[in-house]
Design a protein around this motif. Structure first.
Motif, mmCIF file in Angstrom:
data_model
loop_
_atom_site.group_PDB
_atom_site.id
_atom_site.type_symbol
_atom_site.label_atom_id
_atom_site.label_comp_id
_atom_site.label_asym_id
_atom_site.label_seq_id
_atom_site.Cartn_x
_atom_site.Cartn_y
_atom_site.Cartn_z
ATOM 1 N N PRO A 7 18.524 47.193 13.438
ATOM 2 C CA PRO A 7 19.086 48.182 14.347
ATOM 3 C C PRO A 7 19.626 47.527 15.604
ATOM 4 O O PRO A 7 18.953 46.717 16.230
ATOM 5 C CB PRO A 7 17.893 49.085 14.682
ATOM 6 N N THR A 9 20.584 48.155 19.201
ATOM 7 C CA THR A 9 20.202 49.213 20.107
ATOM 8 C C THR A 9 21.180 49.335 21.252
ATOM 9 O O THR A 9 21.271 48.457 22.085
ATOM 10 C CB THR A 9 18.809 48.924 20.684
ATOM 11 N N GLN A 158 19.170 54.964 14.997
ATOM 12 C CA GLN A 158 18.484 54.951 16.289
ATOM 13 C C GLN A 158 18.399 56.367 16.857
ATOM 14 O O GLN A 158 17.392 56.770 17.429
ATOM 15 C CB GLN A 158 19.240 54.060 17.277
ATOM 16 N N ARG A 161 15.650 58.575 15.631
ATOM 17 C CA ARG A 161 14.341 58.344 16.242
ATOM 18 C C ARG A 161 14.127 59.274 17.436
ATOM 19 O O ARG A 161 13.024 59.733 17.695
ATOM 20 C CB ARG A 161 14.214 56.886 16.685
ATOM 21 N N TRP A 169 10.902 53.213 8.395
ATOM 22 C CA TRP A 169 12.037 52.358 8.766
ATOM 23 C C TRP A 169 12.016 51.013 8.066
ATOM 24 O O TRP A 169 13.047 50.361 7.922
ATOM 25 C CB TRP A 169 12.104 52.186 10.286
#
Length: 920
Positions: A7, A9, A158, A161, A169
């Motif tokens: 991921p 971010t 993301q 979440r 995940w």
RNA sequence: GGGCGCUUAGCUCAGUUGGUUCAGAGCACCUGCCUUACAAGCAGGGGGUCACAGGUUCGAAUCCUGUAGCGCCCACCA
């Protein structure tokens, strides 16, 4: 393919990895650390990190019953929109509840490479940089595509979440990652070998903008205003002519025939003659075919086999030439002779003008007709004759249809089985090749001069071996050419429930054996054919087993005006902003409140506001309980109720009643109803009645310890029932209620057991009477304009002695909820002079109101009651007076009516007496 | 053209096997309350011929038929 979905971010989404166990402060009435309003953003990041760190989302096969959900993979470069919010909220609710029920819950996340959509985005981005796709080699283009994917990929995961999605995940997959890529190729080869996949020249749907073939499902037919052009065609060697109607005059250039109905008297004499095509002056035959509808247009059809599906078939039947007059981008090719290089629609305008000039345009008619558009690019679809790869569907559809119809796979709501069966019964072959680069490349290898000779092989080496074998020639590597095309995105998605567990390459591995078939698929009916139906087919084709047991179809998210929420309309709120404003919990509740399965969701932020208010209500309920804790005292929430307390017996019963009802709702996928039940239990029952009852007798005093512990016990259970819907807030409260070990999270706590024996109907009934009496007094207070603080003397006259005892025992409740001065329960009571009165459930209650009462108002109140009761009574008596009813209706129904009659009669008598006492 | 579904309070929608105050919920609205958990709150209240017309039944929001309006899916009529 070496792409990892680590991921990335973006700045705004950094999760706070700081976690600290909260210690409950037992500081009496010291509220400095508990704000009056709940602040969700503080709690949400903290708890999400906590869950993740403790591995609560992760699943491994074990002895428990699995509950597997595979996410409908969003486009890898997509961003979260309201549809995702709804879709994933529902999945999370189901998964969280299953986890709490002790099942091994596994929610597999991932993204889809979305071949056509992503490629279009990359092409667009390159164009902005001044790079044309055609200037790049395949490998160069793919490099750009991967770069784009890595830059934007996973943002959406993301964002999920933030919503609280409890995905595993560690299992995140991507449809184009190596293992899944390989599986898709294996699937192609397998189906080819089983005879399902073939290559053929067919009329397909061509998207001139994306320059690729599409499947039938990717074409959207829209009704539009069009013009029907009537054009005159001359008959060769005579003065005669025929008029032909067409919506696409530009295709006249590619006409190779004219067709009439064989029995149409008007044209019969023309059959076999030759017609001269306008402009191009080509001579083509007049043929007869029953396909032509003599009623439509002029009853005479121009045949353009290269650009219309029906025309192609007619052409095939009659041996007509095929002239393809368009380039792949929809511009006119040399074959068109005129307007070369012009776009189809420009060519149309020009030919209309030219026909007008030559006098061959007879007239123009306004009509409405359906035109096919590309689902992705919105370009008008061009039917095009093309060599493509197809998958034969008929046999694959058989078990897929059967197992939905026989209930082995259940659809929610059930009505969608109709749509499904209709499609499955008329299923047609699936065009699976796409003229794109972003996707799984078709493992066909050509050799020799043309495209006729090929082998299907996974690698170049294997292909070479096979090609040599097949041709008997010593071919070199350079003589092999791999097919340039890739596979339809859905040709990889249909394997998703299998490939996420590597079930294609290792069909017997532990994971696929354990997790497959999955339980619930949550998706929108829009992609039933694209995806759901095909997954079912793939499930049976490759594993001989359904891919999931239940399919929950949710609706489309629309705005208040029923318009679909879309970027272009700008009517879609930004989900992350909603979360920031109302909290993830509030937003989730808002989405679920009005969203029964199958119905569209008319989204309104007022619903999120309601969700936020609910968060605040719960927060304050907790705040109140914590205010009542003694300093330095430790509290252990208890589920042992006080059998002497009606409040406890009632609350306990309501709790069990609600668990039972919620379990039923969940079993039937009625999530909004389950939510409404726990919402009402918390707000209406627990907060408005239970907490009010246990409030301390005197101001400044605290709730006795044991009573508080029982309240906390109830509160914990309520939080559990709410947790699937509002995970963050409930986790926050859970840890504030008592100090817990690091792994004691509400998300892995046990779902309350529904016990019908714990529902005490006597207590429920008695409490209901008490509630009604309290409400009756409050009604009198409100209608008489008496301040709620004004002390009242209360006299209850119960209908029987059993109730008398019970009500006497409930005195403390009346005193708690009403400003009672004196409280008397007396079966023989008579009404004091100036008093307000009410009849509840056959019992009476009096409130002496010397000096406060407005007699006229009281008379009106009583009279209103009398009128209502009379109306009710006459309807009951009418029923009972009907012999047909008493003779035919079941005993218990008649009995019920009789009871109603006597109750109402008694009530009426009492009310009349009360009225009489008031004087006239 | 074929198929499916919907129509219940101002709005959004529940209403399971025809029968318990079944005519409901939330929002909105009206009235009164800053009652020391919460005004993002509390208490009280008004509001519907269940689209229309027939039928079945002792009894219909519920089952059947038709009509009107709306929505969705499928389909190659130029």
């Amino acid at each position: 393919m070496d792409f990892s979905l680590e991921p990335r971010t973006p700045g705004c989404l950094i999760l706070t990895p700081i976690f600290c166990i909260l210690h409950m402060k037992n500081t009496k009435n010291d509220l400095t650390d508990l704000p009056k309003q709940y602040n969700p953003s503080d709690a949400e990041d903290k708890w999400y990190a906590y869950w993740e760190e403790n591995g609560f989302f992760h699943s491994e096969p074990d002895g428990r019953e699995p509950y597997t959900v595979v996410i409908p993979p969003p486009n890898v470069t997509g961003v979260l929109h309201m549809g995702h919010m709804l879709n994933n909220t529902i999945q999370d609710v189901l998964v969280r509840r299953a986890r709490m029920q002790g099942k091994n819950a596994c929610w597999v996340p991932g993204t889809d490479h979305a071949s056509i959509a992503t490629e279009a985005k990359v092409v667009q981005k390159l164009r902005k940089e001044g790079i044309k796709k055609s200037d790049l080699s395949r490998d160069e283009f793919l490099e750009h595509a991967w770069a784009w994917t890595e830059e934007h990929g996973g943002i959406i995961l993301q964002q999920l979440r933030k919503l609280g999605a409890s995905c595993d995940w560690d299992r995140t997959r991507f449809t184009l990652e190596e293992e899944l890529y390989d599986s898709v190729i294996d699937c192609f080869i397998d189906l080819y070998e089983r005879g399902y996949i073939y290559r053929g020249l067919r009329m397909i749907n061509w998207d001139p903008q994306a320059k690729t073939a599409l499947s039938d499902e990717e074409v959207i037919h829209k009704e539009v205003q069009s013009k029907l052009y009537h054009v005159e065609y001359n008959i060769a060697g005579s003065d005669e002519s025929v008029t032909i109607a067409t919506t696409r005059p530009e295709t006249i250039l590619a006409d190779t025939g004219v067709c009439v109905h064989p029995e149409d008297e008007r044209y019969r004499h023309l059959i076999g003659k030759t017609v001269i095509i306008p402009m191009v002056e080509r001579e083509v035959p007049v043929i007869a075919d029953k396909y032509v509808d003599p009623e439509y247009g002029t009853g005479c059809l121009k045949v353009t086999p290269a650009h219309d599906v029906n025309d192609y078939e007619i052409g095939q039947r009659h041996g007509l030439d095929v002239i393809d007059m368009f380039h792949e981008d929809g511009t006119v090719s040399e074959a068109g002779i005129f307007y070369i290089g012009e776009d189809r629609f420009e060519a149309r305008k020009r030919i209309v003008k030219d026909l007008e000039k030559s006098g061959q345009l007879v007239r123009v008619e306004e009509i409405r007709n359906k035109v096919g558009y590309s689902e992705r690019t919105d370009a008008v679809i061009e039917p095009r004759l093309s060599l493509q790869w197809f998958c034969r569907m008929k046999e694959l559809a058989e078990p897929a249809l059967e197992n939905v119809m026989n209930g082995n796979i259940r659809f929610h709501p059930e009505k969608f089985t109709n749509t499904y069966s209709h499609w499955m019964e008329n299923i047609r072959d699936w065009c699976i090749s796409r003229q794109l680069w972003w996707g799984q490349r078709i493992p066909a290898w050509y050799f020799g001069d043309g495209d006729d000779e090929y082998v299907i092989a996974k690698t170049a080496e294997e292909a070479l071996r096979k090609a040599r074998e097949k041709s008997g020639r010593e071919l070199t590597k350079d003589e092999l050419r791999q097919d340039e095309d890739v596979l339809d995105t859905w040709f990889s998605s249909w394997l998703w429930p299998i490939t996420v567990f590597n079930g294609m390459k290792e069909p017997d591995n532990e994971e696929i054996s354990y997790y497959y078939p999955t339980q619930t698929l949550v998706t929108a009916p829009e992609i039933m054919f694209f995806w759901v139906a095909r997954m079912i087919m793939a499930g049976y084709a490759f594993r001989g087993e359904k891919p999931f047991s239940d399919v929950y179809y949710h609706g489309i998210v629309r705005d208040e005006k029923r318009r679909k929420m879309s970027k272009s309309l700008g009517n879609s709120p930004d989900p992350l902003e909603l979360i920031a404003r109302y909290g993830a919990d509030g937003t989730r509740v808002g989405m679920l409140f009005s969203s029964p399965a199958g119905n569209d969701l008319l989204f309104d932020t007022a619903l999120c506001e309601q969700g936020r208010n609910f968060s605040n209500k719960i927060w304050n309920a907790f705040r109140f309980l914590s205010m009542n804790m003694e300093e330095d005292e430790s509290y252990t929430p208890s589920r042992e109720i006080d059998p002497e307390s009606l409040a406890d017996r009632w609350m306990e019963s309501r709790l069990h009643q609600t668990v039972l009802a919620m379990d039923r709702d969940f079993d039937r996928y009625r999530l909004n109803e389950a939510l409404q039940k726990i919402y009402s239990l918390i707000w209406d029952d627990f907060c408005d009645w239970y907490i009010e009852m246990i409030k301390p007798e005197e101001q400044g005093a605290n709730i006795p310890k044991q009573r508080l512990e029982r309240a906390l016990g109830f509160f914990e259970s309520l939080m559990k029932l709410l947790h699937p819907f509002m995970p963050f807030l409930t986790e926050e409260i859970w840890h504030r209620i008592r100090n817990r070990s690091k792994t004691d999270a509400i998300m892995v706590s046990e779902w309350p057991k529904a016990d019908p024996d714990s529902v005490d109907t006597d207590s429920l009934e008695l409490f209901r009477t008490v509630q009604q009496m309290v409400s009756a007094v409050r009604n009198i207070q409100a209608e008489m304009g008496i301040s709620p603080k004004q002390t009242l003397n209360l006299t209850l006259k119960p209908k029987n002695s059993i109730l008398a005892d019970k009500l006497a025992g409930a005195e403390w409740i009346f005193r708690k909820l009403l400003p009672a001065g004196s409280f008397t329960v007396d079966e023989a009571a008579s009404k004091p002079g100036a008093a307000a009165a009410a009849v509840v459930d056959g019992s009476e209650l009096y409130i002496p109101l010397e000096g406060l009462i407005d007699l006229e108002k009281e008379r009106e109140r009583i009279q209103k009651e009398i009128d209502n009761t009379k109306g009710f009574l006459t309807s009951v008596e009418k029923k009972l007076g009907n012999r047909q009813f008493t003779d035919n209706a079941p005993e218990d129904v008649v009995e019920r009516e009789r009871n109603k009659q006597s109750d109402a009669t008694a009530k009426l008598e009492k009310l009349n007496a009360l009225l009489a006492e008031l004087g006239v």
